[in-house]
Structures are given as C-alpha cells and as structure tokens.
Motif scaffolding. Structure first.
Motif, PDB file in Angstrom:
ATOM      1  N   UNK A 266     -24.120  15.941 -27.203  1.00 40.48           N
ATOM      2  CA  UNK A 266     -23.454  14.840 -27.907  1.00 40.48           C
ATOM      3  C   UNK A 266     -22.084  15.251 -28.424  1.00 40.48           C
ATOM      4  N   UNK A 267     -21.935  16.515 -28.823  1.00 39.27           N
ATOM      5  CA  UNK A 267     -20.646  16.969 -29.347  1.00 39.27           C
ATOM      6  C   UNK A 267     -19.531  16.850 -28.303  1.00 39.27           C
ATOM      7  N   UNK A 268     -19.663  17.439 -27.096  1.00 45.37           N
ATOM      8  CA  UNK A 268     -18.575  17.274 -26.119  1.00 45.37           C
ATOM      9  C   UNK A 268     -18.451  15.840 -25.621  1.00 45.37           C
ATOM     10  N   UNK A 269     -19.594  15.147 -25.480  1.00 40.83           N
ATOM     11  CA  UNK A 269     -19.506  13.759 -25.014  1.00 40.83           C
ATOM     12  C   UNK A 269     -18.821  12.880 -26.054  1.00 40.83           C
ATOM     13  N   UNK A 270     -19.137  13.106 -27.330  1.00 38.00           N
ATOM     14  CA  UNK A 270     -18.462  12.347 -28.393  1.00 38.00           C
ATOM     15  C   UNK A 270     -16.973  12.656 -28.426  1.00 38.00           C
ATOM     16  N   UNK A 271     -16.625  13.919 -28.240  1.00 34.62           N
ATOM     17  CA  UNK A 271     -15.204  14.278 -28.218  1.00 34.62           C
ATOM     18  C   UNK A 271     -14.497  13.631 -27.044  1.00 34.62           C
ATOM     19  N   UNK A 272     -15.172  13.606 -25.881  1.00 32.92           N
ATOM     20  CA  UNK A 272     -14.579  12.963 -24.703  1.00 32.92           C
ATOM     21  C   UNK A 272     -14.338  11.482 -24.983  1.00 32.92           C
ATOM     22  N   UNK A 273     -15.340  10.839 -25.576  1.00 33.66           N
ATOM     23  CA  UNK A 273     -15.177   9.413 -25.894  1.00 33.66           C
ATOM     24  C   UNK A 273     -14.023   9.196 -26.879  1.00 33.66           C
ATOM     25  N   UNK A 274     -13.906  10.097 -27.855  1.00 31.66           N
ATOM     26  CA  UNK A 274     -12.831   9.959 -28.852  1.00 31.66           C
ATOM     27  C   UNK A 274     -11.463  10.118 -28.208  1.00 31.66           C
ATOM     28  N   UNK A 298      -6.205  16.852 -21.355  1.00 30.41           N
ATOM     29  CA  UNK A 298      -6.605  18.256 -21.285  1.00 30.41           C
ATOM     30  C   UNK A 298      -7.805  18.531 -22.197  1.00 30.41           C
ATOM     31  N   UNK A 299      -7.789  17.941 -23.399  1.00 27.39           N
ATOM     32  CA  UNK A 299      -8.916  18.122 -24.303  1.00 27.39           C
ATOM     33  C   UNK A 299     -10.185  17.470 -23.745  1.00 27.39           C
ATOM     34  N   UNK A 300      -9.998  16.310 -23.083  1.00 29.84           N
ATOM     35  CA  UNK A 300     -11.147  15.667 -22.439  1.00 29.84           C
ATOM     36  C   UNK A 300     -11.717  16.577 -21.351  1.00 29.84           C
ATOM     37  N   UNK A 301     -10.834  17.205 -20.555  1.00 30.73           N
ATOM     38  CA  UNK A 301     -11.313  18.099 -19.496  1.00 30.73           C
ATOM     39  C   UNK A 301     -12.040  19.300 -20.073  1.00 30.73           C
ATOM     40  N   UNK A 305     -15.889  20.227 -19.304  1.00 32.95           N
ATOM     41  CA  UNK A 305     -16.350  21.524 -18.787  1.00 32.95           C
ATOM     42  C   UNK A 305     -17.430  22.109 -19.681  1.00 32.95           C
ATOM     43  N   UNK A 306     -17.259  21.925 -21.001  1.00 34.84           N
ATOM     44  CA  UNK A 306     -18.277  22.421 -21.927  1.00 34.84           C
ATOM     45  C   UNK A 306     -19.607  21.724 -21.699  1.00 34.84           C
ATOM     46  N   UNK A 307     -19.578  20.412 -21.538  1.00 37.32           N
ATOM     47  CA  UNK A 307     -20.820  19.669 -21.261  1.00 37.32           C
ATOM     48  C   UNK A 307     -21.414  20.072 -19.917  1.00 37.32           C
ATOM     49  N   UNK A 308     -20.554  20.256 -18.917  1.00 38.93           N
ATOM     50  CA  UNK A 308     -21.056  20.679 -17.607  1.00 38.93           C
ATOM     51  C   UNK A 308     -21.688  22.056 -17.657  1.00 38.93           C
ATOM     52  N   UNK A 309     -21.092  22.956 -18.465  1.00 42.34           N
ATOM     53  CA  UNK A 309     -21.667  24.291 -18.600  1.00 42.34           C
ATOM     54  C   UNK A 309     -23.048  24.233 -19.225  1.00 42.34           C
TER      55      UNK A 309
END
Length: 491
Positions: A266-274, A298-301, A305-309
């Motif tokens: 949820x943390x990386x996904x929430x950041x991506x959404x933000x 770049x921050x979304x990418x 990558x963090x979520x994919x990892x």
C-alpha cells in the motif's frame, strides 16, 4: 626176476632240490647207511623223521633229518613275530575302519555344509555374481538370475558385453571393467542400470570385492548386486513431499504475513497514486513545467520498482522449483529476510539487527530455501518477544566464520523455551505458540540438513533463545552433481 637199484641215483633224481637244501636224506638198514644225499653234516639231536622203505627194499628205512637243532629262542621269536603281525593286522584293520567312519562322517558334514551354503545363497535376495579378470562370469546365484531375468546357463561362462547391461551405460560399464582389471584389488561400490530380459530397466547398487582362491591368488571379483529402483523411487517421492511441505510452509508464512505485506504494498501504491494525482493537477492547472512533471514521473517509477520488488520476492518465496545450489553471501540473504519482515518487526515493536563480518566466506546453498529458514526463525523470535515477557527489544542475526563452516545465529530476547519442549522442539506438530501448526521448525531442519548443515537451539544467557544454523563453507558442487547431492541429502 632180479633188479639192481642204484640208490644214490634214486636220491639225486627223485628228491627235490629245495628239500635237499634244508634237510639231509638217507636210506639205511640194520647194517648201516646204504645211500645218502646231504649238503652238509646233520647236527646231533637235530629233528628227524623216518619211514619204511620196504618195499622196494626189505628191512630198509628212508630218513629225513634237519641240518641244525632248532633253538628255543627262534621258535619263540617266530611265534612272537606271528603274534605281532597278527596284532598289527588287527590294529590296522581297526584304524582303517575308524578312518573310513571318520571319512564318511566328514563327507556327510561336507555335503550338509555345501547344501546349507547353497540353500543360503539361493535364499538370498541379494544377487551374487563372480567373474574373472576378463569379465567372464564364473558363478551366479538364483537371486541374480531373477534380478536380470536370465537363467544361469545363459550367464555362466559368458564374456562381456553382458546381455543385461543397459545400452546407455555400455561405454561406462566397459570402462569400469577395464579399471577393475588394471587397478588394485580393493573393494569398490558404484551404481548402475541393468536391462532385464523383458526390456525393463532397473537401478542397481553394485559392491565389488576381490575374489581370492585357496592359494591366495586374486582370481577376479565377487559382486553383490542390490535392486535400488524402489528405494530411489521412494527417495524421489520423499524429496517431492519435502519440497511440497516446504512450499506449504512458505505459503503458511506468507498467509501470516498477508496484512503486513498488504501494508508494504500500500505504501508504494499510495505514493504512486499521489504522484499521479499531482501530475494531473499540474496539467489541469496549465502548469506544463517539464521539471515538475519529470520529477513526479521519476518518483512514480521508483515506487513502482519498489512494489515490483516486493511482489517478485513474494513470487520467488512461494514458487515451486528444484533446489538450486549456488555460491551465496549469507549476509545478503539475511538482509533480504530482514527486509521482508521489517513491517512485522515494527508492528511487534522489535528492532532487527544484522551482525556480519566483511570477509565472511560464501556457502553453497539455495537462496530461497535459506531465506525461508531465516524468515521462520526470525518470525518465531519476534512472536516470542511480542507474546511473552522480554528482556530487550533487539532481535540479532549474527554471522560468524568458524573454520570451514559458517554459523548463523538468530538471537531473540523472549521468554525462552520450556524445558518440557526443549528435547522435541524439532518434532512435527510441536509448537510453543497457541496458534502454531508445529511444522515450521521441522521444515527448517529438513532444509538445513539438505544443505549438509545442522540446526540447533540453546538458551540465551541474558534471556531468550539462540537458534544456530551451521553450514559448510565452499563453492557449489559441479552442475551435474547438484541434483545428485540434493537427492543424497534428502532427509
């Protein structure tokens, strides 16, 4: 009618020479000796015997006399000799009879022993085969004939190649036969494949021992052959069951970590959404600043990558696959396991600390399996510290090199292990947790033993428990030997 007789001539012609050699013969009457045939004088008192020689001569006597007087000792000696010879003959007959009895008994024992040994050989389930240095078969038992599906008449006296050799192992078997012929007379053991008369193939374990005759000469090789087809199949099934159990354990662990993993995602996904919403706001406001939009992308990418990892770690953790032994740095594996459990540690108010020297030797291991062991041990330690009285808030993962081994210790500060459970902690269905299945530590020990290591536990003097994993240091085995090493080490 008047007849004239020449008495000396009569004695010479009609007395046999062998009588004259031992006795003196004479014809006499009242007037004295008329004729005599004697080789030497007759001893006085010597034995003699006379008969009437009338007719043909009236009043004459024919007398035969021994030359010497028979000594009394001679008669006794002769009698003694006769008695001795008779006794010797009787004794010889007794000895011959006893020897004959002993020989019959020995032959009976030999026949019984041969029959017993033959019975043992024929009742064995292990195949026996004797061969000379050239590989020609000298002897096979019934178990070997049953093993290859061929009668003894077909096998005895046959030269290589043998009809039961599998075609794919023909070159290897001929090379091994050459090594036996040219090498030293020492016992050897190896595995091979046989093709039976019906075309089916079996796996066999062969033990070759030098065949020494009664004179001490090395005549060839005596082989004991065991069918290990079912044993290999059972080992393969056991290995598959262990792999399934290990994967099930990973799934159970993943289920227990589901809420924390969802939080981690949820943390990386929430950041991506933000960042995506911020970029859209910039576009809606007409602020087409490339620098701002590029920074947001770049921050979304980075978050993607963090979520994919995280997802890739989860996939690797639960994926079913064969063990892959490669050279690993245990510090990296421990760091990944700690990273995977970071959210759980924060929730349980436990600080995870990794202590590893910079020059730690590598180990030959499967990364995912070792990570599973570490995740289980670290998670058990955190839960023990969360549920019971603790003597600190740090759970340490310590790595040290000890000679040709690497020691990994998971040191918690929980309440420790009850004495009643200490001796059977690694048994299946044994757990210190009320909601535990009791399979985690058993799976961990199986994985560690698969890596030719040991898993132990001991009390932590300041409080808590120390779980120690010891693994041999060194490079991984050759590619062709990895599966065989895993197969041999399967618990």
């Amino acid at each position: 009618m008047t007849a004239t007789l020449a008495l000396p001539l009569i004695l010479d012609r009609h007395i046999p020479w062998w009588i004259a050699e031992q006795y003196g013969v004479r014809i006499f009457d009242v007037s004295g000796t008329l004729a005599e045939r004697a080789r030497r004088p007759v001893a006085e008192g010597a034995p003699q015997h006379g008969i009437s020689f009338d007719p043909p001569l009236r009043g004459t006597t024919l007398q035969i006399s021994a030359y010497d007087r028979p000594p009394a000792f001679g008669n006794s000696a002769l009698l003694g000799a006769i008695v001795a010879l008779a006794s010797f003959a009787v004794l010889a007959l007794v000895v011959v009879q006893r020897n004959a009895v002993h020989r019959r008994r020995a032959e009976e024992r030999l026949r019984a022993e041969m029959a017993f040994r033959r019975s043992m050989e024929e009742s064995l389930t292990v195949g026996l085969r004797a061969k000379d240095h050239n590989g020609r078969i000298l002897y096979v038992n019934a178990a070997f004939c049953k093993l290859v599906g061929l009668p003894a008449e077909t096998l005895i006296g046959r030269d290589p190649p043998m009809p039961y050799w599998a075609p794919e192992t023909l070159a290897e078997t001929l090379d091994r036969q050459r090594q036996l012929r040219e090498g030293q007379a020492v016992p050897q053991a190896f595995e091979s494949r046989f093709r039976r008369a019906d075309g089916s193939e079996i796996d066999v374990q062969v033990f070759e021992a030098p065949l020494i005759d009664a004179a001490g000469r090395h005549r060839g090789w005596m082989g004991s052959i065991i069918d290990i087809t079912e044993a290999r199949r059972a080992a393969r099934l056991a290995r598959e069951q262990d792999e399934t159990m290990a994967r099930t354990g990973r799934l159970v662990t993943l289920g227990e970590m589901a809420s924390t993993l969802a939080h981690e995602l949820n943390q990386p996904l929430g950041a991506i959404a933000s960042y995506a919403a911020g970029g859209l706001n910039l576009l809606d406001q007409g602020r087409n600043d490339p620098g701002l939009i590029r920074g947001a992308l770049e921050k979304m990418a980075t978050q993607a990558r963090r979520a994919g990892l995280i997802i890739r770690r989860i996939q690797d953790f639960v994926k079913k696959r064969e063990p892959q032994f490669v050279a690993l740095d245990l510090a990296e594996v421990a760091a990944d396991a700690i990273g995977l459990l970071g959210a759980d540690a924060r929730e349980m108010r436990v600080r995870l600390r990794l202590e590893a020297p910079p020059d730690l030797p590598q180990v030959a291991a499967d990364r995912i399996l070792l990570e599973q062991v570490l995740v289980n041990l670290i998670r058990n330690g955190m839960e023990a510290m969360a549920e019971g009285p603790r003597s600190g808030d740090v759970l340490a993962v310590r790595l040290t090199a000890q000679g040709e081994t690497v020691r990994l210790e998971v040191i918690d500060r929980g309440p420790g292990i009850p004495e009643a459970l200490s001796g059977k902690l690694f048994d299946p269905f044994t757990s210190t947790k009320s909601h535990g299945m009791g399979m985690g530590l058993n799976i961990c020990r199986s994985i560690v033993e698969l890596h030719h290591g040991t898993l132990e536990h001991a009390p932590n003097p300041p409080g808590g428990t120390v779980f120690a994993v010891t693994l041999p240091a060194g490079p991984p085995p050759a590619t062709g030997d990895r599966a065989e090493a895993a197969k041999e080490a399967t618990p």
